[in-house]
Design a protein around this motif. Structure first.
Motif, PDB file in Angstrom:
ATOM      1  N   MET A   1       0.806  -1.193  -0.029  1.00  0.00           N
ATOM      2  CA  MET A   1      -0.165   0.018  -0.059  1.00  0.00           C
ATOM      3  C   MET A   1       0.915   1.078   0.025  1.00  0.00           C
ATOM      4  SD  MET A   1      -3.001   1.006   2.663  1.00  0.00           S
ATOM      5  CE  MET A   1      -3.920  -0.670   2.358  1.00  0.00           C
ATOM      6  N   LEU A   2       2.078   1.216   0.694  1.00  0.00           N
ATOM      7  CA  LEU A   2       2.774   2.336   0.906  1.00  0.00           C
ATOM      8  C   LEU A   2       3.536   2.845  -0.399  1.00  0.00           C
ATOM      9  CD1 LEU A   2       4.296   4.456   2.846  1.00  0.00           C
ATOM     10  CD2 LEU A   2       6.071   2.431   2.863  1.00  0.00           C
ATOM     11  N   PHE A   3       3.942   1.898  -1.298  1.00  0.00           N
ATOM     12  CA  PHE A   3       4.615   1.962  -2.728  1.00  0.00           C
ATOM     13  C   PHE A   3       3.523   2.525  -3.494  1.00  0.00           C
ATOM     14  CE2 PHE A   3       8.284   0.690  -0.290  1.00  0.00           C
ATOM     15  CZ  PHE A   3       9.162   1.084  -1.235  1.00  0.00           C
ATOM     16  N   ALA A   4       2.264   1.586  -3.355  1.00  0.00           N
ATOM     17  CA  ALA A   4       1.260   1.968  -4.659  1.00  0.00           C
ATOM     18  C   ALA A   4       1.085   3.565  -4.233  1.00  0.00           C
ATOM     19  CB  ALA A   4      -0.051   1.195  -4.072  1.00  0.00           C
TER      20      ALA A   4
ATOM     21  N   VAL B   1       2.229  -1.753  -8.012  1.00  0.00           N
ATOM     22  CA  VAL B   1       3.297  -2.947  -7.309  1.00  0.00           C
ATOM     23  C   VAL B   1       2.892  -4.056  -7.904  1.00  0.00           C
ATOM     24  CG1 VAL B   1       3.830  -4.098  -5.236  1.00  0.00           C
ATOM     25  CG2 VAL B   1       3.200  -1.623  -5.151  1.00  0.00           C
ATOM     26  N   LYS B   2       3.897  -4.651  -8.813  1.00  0.00           N
ATOM     27  CA  LYS B   2       3.591  -5.744  -9.659  1.00  0.00           C
ATOM     28  C   LYS B   2       3.740  -7.384  -8.822  1.00  0.00           C
ATOM     29  CE  LYS B   2       3.924  -6.252 -13.961  1.00  0.00           C
ATOM     30  NZ  LYS B   2       4.783  -6.315 -15.433  1.00  0.00           N
ATOM     31  N   ALA B   3       4.918  -7.272  -7.875  1.00  0.00           N
ATOM     32  CA  ALA B   3       5.285  -8.500  -7.232  1.00  0.00           C
ATOM     33  C   ALA B   3       6.029  -7.838  -5.852  1.00  0.00           C
ATOM     34  CB  ALA B   3       6.343  -9.288  -8.084  1.00  0.00           C
ATOM     35  N   PHE B   4       6.026  -8.829  -5.002  1.00  0.00           N
ATOM     36  CA  PHE B   4       6.616  -8.755  -3.497  1.00  0.00           C
ATOM     37  C   PHE B   4       7.216  -9.858  -2.856  1.00  0.00           C
ATOM     38  CE2 PHE B   4       6.761  -8.369   0.925  1.00  0.00           C
ATOM     39  CZ  PHE B   4       7.256  -6.918   1.091  1.00  0.00           C
ATOM     40  N   LYS B   5       8.219 -10.033  -2.467  1.00  0.00           N
ATOM     41  CA  LYS B   5       8.818 -10.962  -1.973  1.00  0.00           C
ATOM     42  C   LYS B   5       9.605 -10.812  -0.589  1.00  0.00           C
ATOM     43  CE  LYS B   5      12.252 -13.723  -3.312  1.00  0.00           C
ATOM     44  NZ  LYS B   5      12.984 -14.481  -4.455  1.00  0.00           N
ATOM     45  N   PHE B   6       9.189 -11.382   0.555  1.00  0.00           N
ATOM     46  CA  PHE B   6      10.232 -11.100   1.715  1.00  0.00           C
ATOM     47  C   PHE B   6      11.299 -11.966   1.690  1.00  0.00           C
ATOM     48  CE2 PHE B   6       6.736  -9.092   4.738  1.00  0.00           C
ATOM     49  CZ  PHE B   6       7.538  -8.086   5.216  1.00  0.00           C
ATOM     50  N   PHE B   7      12.585 -11.579   2.329  1.00  0.00           N
ATOM     51  CA  PHE B   7      13.536 -12.591   2.414  1.00  0.00           C
ATOM     52  C   PHE B   7      13.219 -13.267   3.901  1.00  0.00           C
ATOM     53  CE2 PHE B   7      15.306  -9.785  -0.458  1.00  0.00           C
ATOM     54  CZ  PHE B   7      16.655  -9.985  -0.948  1.00  0.00           C
TER      55      PHE B   7
ATOM     56  N   ALA C   1       9.733   2.943 -10.043  1.00  0.00           N
ATOM     57  CA  ALA C   1      10.804   2.638  -9.158  1.00  0.00           C
ATOM     58  C   ALA C   1      11.458   3.663  -8.592  1.00  0.00           C
ATOM     59  CB  ALA C   1      11.482   1.475  -9.693  1.00  0.00           C
ATOM     60  N   ILE C   2      11.734   4.766  -9.688  1.00  0.00           N
ATOM     61  CA  ILE C   2      12.717   5.890  -9.313  1.00  0.00           C
ATOM     62  C   ILE C   2      12.043   6.667  -8.487  1.00  0.00           C
ATOM     63  CG2 ILE C   2      13.638   7.792 -10.256  1.00  0.00           C
ATOM     64  CD1 ILE C   2      14.506   6.161 -12.695  1.00  0.00           C
ATOM     65  N   GLN C   3      10.646   6.785  -8.826  1.00  0.00           N
ATOM     66  CA  GLN C   3       9.773   7.867  -8.099  1.00  0.00           C
ATOM     67  C   GLN C   3       9.496   7.413  -6.634  1.00  0.00           C
ATOM     68  OE1 GLN C   3       7.891  10.643  -9.163  1.00  0.00           O
ATOM     69  NE2 GLN C   3       7.809  10.772  -6.974  1.00  0.00           N
ATOM     70  N   ALA C   4       9.374   5.791  -6.482  1.00  0.00           N
ATOM     71  CA  ALA C   4       9.177   5.233  -5.214  1.00  0.00           C
ATOM     72  C   ALA C   4      10.439   5.492  -4.379  1.00  0.00           C
ATOM     73  CB  ALA C   4       8.749   3.743  -5.149  1.00  0.00           C
ATOM     74  N   LEU C   5      11.507   5.262  -4.913  1.00  0.00           N
ATOM     75  CA  LEU C   5      12.759   5.482  -4.271  1.00  0.00           C
ATOM     76  C   LEU C   5      12.945   6.846  -3.688  1.00  0.00           C
ATOM     77  CD1 LEU C   5      16.178   3.900  -4.756  1.00  0.00           C
ATOM     78  CD2 LEU C   5      16.101   6.259  -4.540  1.00  0.00           C
ATOM     79  N   ILE C   6      12.746   7.730  -4.519  1.00  0.00           N
ATOM     80  CA  ILE C   6      12.924   9.093  -4.157  1.00  0.00           C
ATOM     81  C   ILE C   6      11.950   9.598  -3.053  1.00  0.00           C
ATOM     82  CG2 ILE C   6      12.222  11.517  -4.839  1.00  0.00           C
ATOM     83  CD1 ILE C   6      13.388  10.682  -7.524  1.00  0.00           C
TER      84      ILE C   6
ATOM     85  N   ASN D   1      14.438   6.169   3.288  1.00  0.00           N
ATOM     86  CA  ASN D   1      14.579   6.831   4.613  1.00  0.00           C
ATOM     87  C   ASN D   1      13.072   7.197   5.276  1.00  0.00           C
ATOM     88  OD1 ASN D   1      16.265   7.408   6.804  1.00  0.00           O
ATOM     89  ND2 ASN D   1      15.794   9.817   6.565  1.00  0.00           N
ATOM     90  N   TYR D   2      11.807   6.604   4.921  1.00  0.00           N
ATOM     91  CA  TYR D   2      10.673   6.514   5.374  1.00  0.00           C
ATOM     92  C   TYR D   2      10.537   6.040   6.569  1.00  0.00           C
ATOM     93  CZ  TYR D   2       5.609   6.364   5.425  1.00  0.00           C
ATOM     94  OH  TYR D   2       4.308   6.676   5.946  1.00  0.00           O
ATOM     95  N   ASN D   3       9.908   6.776   7.683  1.00  0.00           N
ATOM     96  CA  ASN D   3       9.830   6.350   8.968  1.00  0.00           C
ATOM     97  C   ASN D   3       8.833   5.209   9.242  1.00  0.00           C
ATOM     98  OD1 ASN D   3       9.650   5.824  11.573  1.00  0.00           O
ATOM     99  ND2 ASN D   3       9.953   8.028  12.248  1.00  0.00           N
ATOM    100  N   LEU D   4       9.073   3.964   9.282  1.00  0.00           N
ATOM    101  CA  LEU D   4       8.195   2.676   9.669  1.00  0.00           C
ATOM    102  C   LEU D   4       7.788   2.557  10.961  1.00  0.00           C
ATOM    103  CD1 LEU D   4       9.587   0.165   7.081  1.00  0.00           C
ATOM    104  CD2 LEU D   4       7.530   1.434   6.690  1.00  0.00           C
ATOM    105  N   GLY D   5       8.195   3.697  11.758  1.00  0.00           N
ATOM    106  CA  GLY D   5       7.846   3.343  13.168  1.00  0.00           C
ATOM    107  C   GLY D   5       9.009   2.303  13.963  1.00  0.00           C
TER     108      GLY D   5
END
Length: 535
Positions: free
Chosen positions: A477-480, A486-492, A508-513, A517-521
């Protein structure tokens, strides 16, 4: 192109006359001689139009100004570091060729790289641009020899063994005398370790053994492949190349030896087939900080990281410039500093959207940004000062031609040596910012893991520093919310890191910008990088 390349026409779209005639490419009943006659210059059409830099990308690349005696293998070698080469058409009489890569993405990476680094074959500059054609429809009977070469080279590239039963003409991959290469390194301003040689040369096949030594005050190495064809390929592609910017030049010959006898595995010699060998007395293993800086990039074909003009990065070390600088710093070679111009000029920015902070975040993927200045009278342009010349080269080669806020940005070296801060008490509307003391620099620590993870912009992002309470849906949701899909996601496995794929590189460039450093709590700030993997 301020300061680097003035005349290389890369990314240029040619007129529709570029391919001689459709009949040569598509007709299945012509015979070989018809292509030879056509290609030997009976078709005298001239190129029309200006060289423009805005050609539509295509996986077919048009290569001009080739030296007369150049072979198919040499042209194919230009494309190999960037991905699989799927077709080639040589027009010998016109000194041109068409090279088809497996994906448009690989072709774009190749064009972006060679827009910062003038490509040379046999010491002559050549010109690479996108073709109007989306694929090469060559008839295999017409183009038999090129196909045979392609098959042999692909075999070397993918399986490290030559294809048996393929008849290859004499100018293609002929068996060399020996699987052992003798390598001499000229202008050795930075240290070249055994691991660095292994990374560079394993792109061309399995490296079995390496012995390094100094002879006549020159650093030399003997390197053994499993197969002489691999040695031939490596010599063809690497002889005369620089490992790092304008230094550490490779001089390669076949050795008279056909087998190396390695007694010890250490930083001077290694037998990769016998990990059980002792390290020998009095020869310490490689300093771990240097070993970390020269991270092993083992993938045989992943997309390259184009580091510096004249450098080997696409063929080997993913972060050559950074690793060299780190190692030189560790080893303390007298008189070596990471020279070169540190200031970049970035143009064609979206002036409504761009801020010093967004440029700091994006360019900070490739080096430590010291200062950013958006030009007061030309707000679609900015000056960015990096920590050293290698970082500015790295950022330029990766970000020139990428899309930021909907516009294709141009990155070149600036004539300025530093970015001036506004005079005391003068308000420049926040257009200039000093990031010298930012806690967000990725490359402050010598030997940091970040040196190993410098990759071109890609649709797949690597996320790290994720707290346990944050779930996949939260991150999706954050990245959308950055405006992409968001096309795919995979946790390590440990859930502290993940891969997340957007639908385009621009998203992806936009999302990285937006989210680095986004605060996830829980005192966790998200770290976002480009990944070389896909999901």
């Amino acid at each position: 192109m301020d300061g680097i390349v003035t005349d290389v026409a890369v990314g240029v779209k040619r007129g529709s006359d570029e391919l001689l005639s459709g009949s040569v490419l598509n007709s299945s009943n012509s015979n070989m001689s018809s292509i030879v006659v056509t290609a030997n210059g009976n078709d005298n059409k001239k190129f029309k139009g200006e060289d423009k830099m805005d050609g539509a990308p295509s996986r077919v690349l048009h290569i001009r100004k080739l030296p007369g005696e150049v072979t198919e293998t040499e042209v194919i070698a230009l494309g190999l570091p960037f991905g699989k080469v799927t077709n080639i058409l040589m027009l010998k009489g016109k000194n041109q060729a068409f090279l088809e890569l497996a994906t448009e993405e690989a072709a774009i990476t190749m064009v972006n790289y060679y827009s910062a680094v003038t490509p040379h074959l046999r010491n002559q500059p050549i010109y690479i641009q996108y073709s109007n054609h989306k694929e090469l429809k060559t008839d295999n009977t017409l183009n038999q020899r090129a196909q045979a070469v392609l098959q042999a080279v692909t075999a070397v590239q993918t399986t490290n063994t030559p294809i048996s039963g393929t008849t290859v003409s004499e100018s293609a991959v002929t068996p060399a005398q020996s699987p052992v290469l003798r390598i001499i390194i000229d202008n050795m301003y930075y240290p070249v370790t055994l691991d660095v040689l292994h990374q560079i040369f394993s792109k061309f096949g399995a490296v079995l053994k390496i012995i390094t030594f100094t002879k006549n005050n020159q650093f030399q190495a003997l390197l053994q492949y499993g197969d002489p064809v691999n040695a031939q390929q490596a010599k063809l592609a690497l002889d005369g190349q620089n490992i790092y910017n304008a230094c550490c030049t490779l001089r390669i010959d076949f050795s008279k030896l056909v087998n190396l006898n390695v007694k010890y595995n250490n930083d001077k010699s290694r037998d990769y087939t016998r990990p059980d060998l002792p390290s020998g007395d009095g020869q310490p293993a490689l300093d771990p900080a240097i070993a970390a800086a020269f991270a092993k990039e083992t993938s045989l074909l992943g997309l390259p990281v184009a580091a510096v003009p004249g450098a080997l990065s696409p063929l080997g070390i993913p972060n050559a410039a950074a690793a060299a600088a780190a190692a030189a710093g560790r080893v303390g070679i007298p008189g070596v500093s990471a020279g070169g111009n540190t200031v970049l000029l970035v143009s064609n920015l979206n002036e409504e959207m761009v801020t010093p902070q967004s440029l700091f975040t994006l360019f900070g993927v490739y080096g430590d940004v010291q200062r950013v200045k958006i030009l007061y009278n030309k707000k679609d342009s900015a000056l960015i000062q990096m920590a050293d010349g290698n970082q500015s080269q790295l950022a330029m080669s990766h970000l020139n031609g990428q899309k930021m806020y909907g516009k294709i940005i141009r990155v070149t070296l600036s004539k300025h040596q530093t970015v001036q801060l506004p005079r005391e008490g003068l308000d420049d509307q926040g257009l200039t910012k000093d990031f010298g003391n930012s806690p967000l620099h990725r490359f402050k620590k010598p030997g940091s893991k970040n040196f190993q993870n410098i990759f071109p912009p890609s649709a797949t992002l690597h996320l790290s520093n994720i707290p346990p309470s944050v779930a996949e849906d939260d991150l999706r949701m954050l990245f959308a919310n950055t405006g992409g899909t968001v096309k795919a996601f995979k946790f390590f496995q440990d859930h502290k890191m993940a891969l997340l794929q957007m639908s385009t590189v621009e998203e992806a460039i936009q999302a990285l910008i937006d989210l680095h450093n986004y605060n996830l709590g829980e005192n966790h700030h998200l770290r976002v990088s480009f990944s070389k993997s896909t999901i």
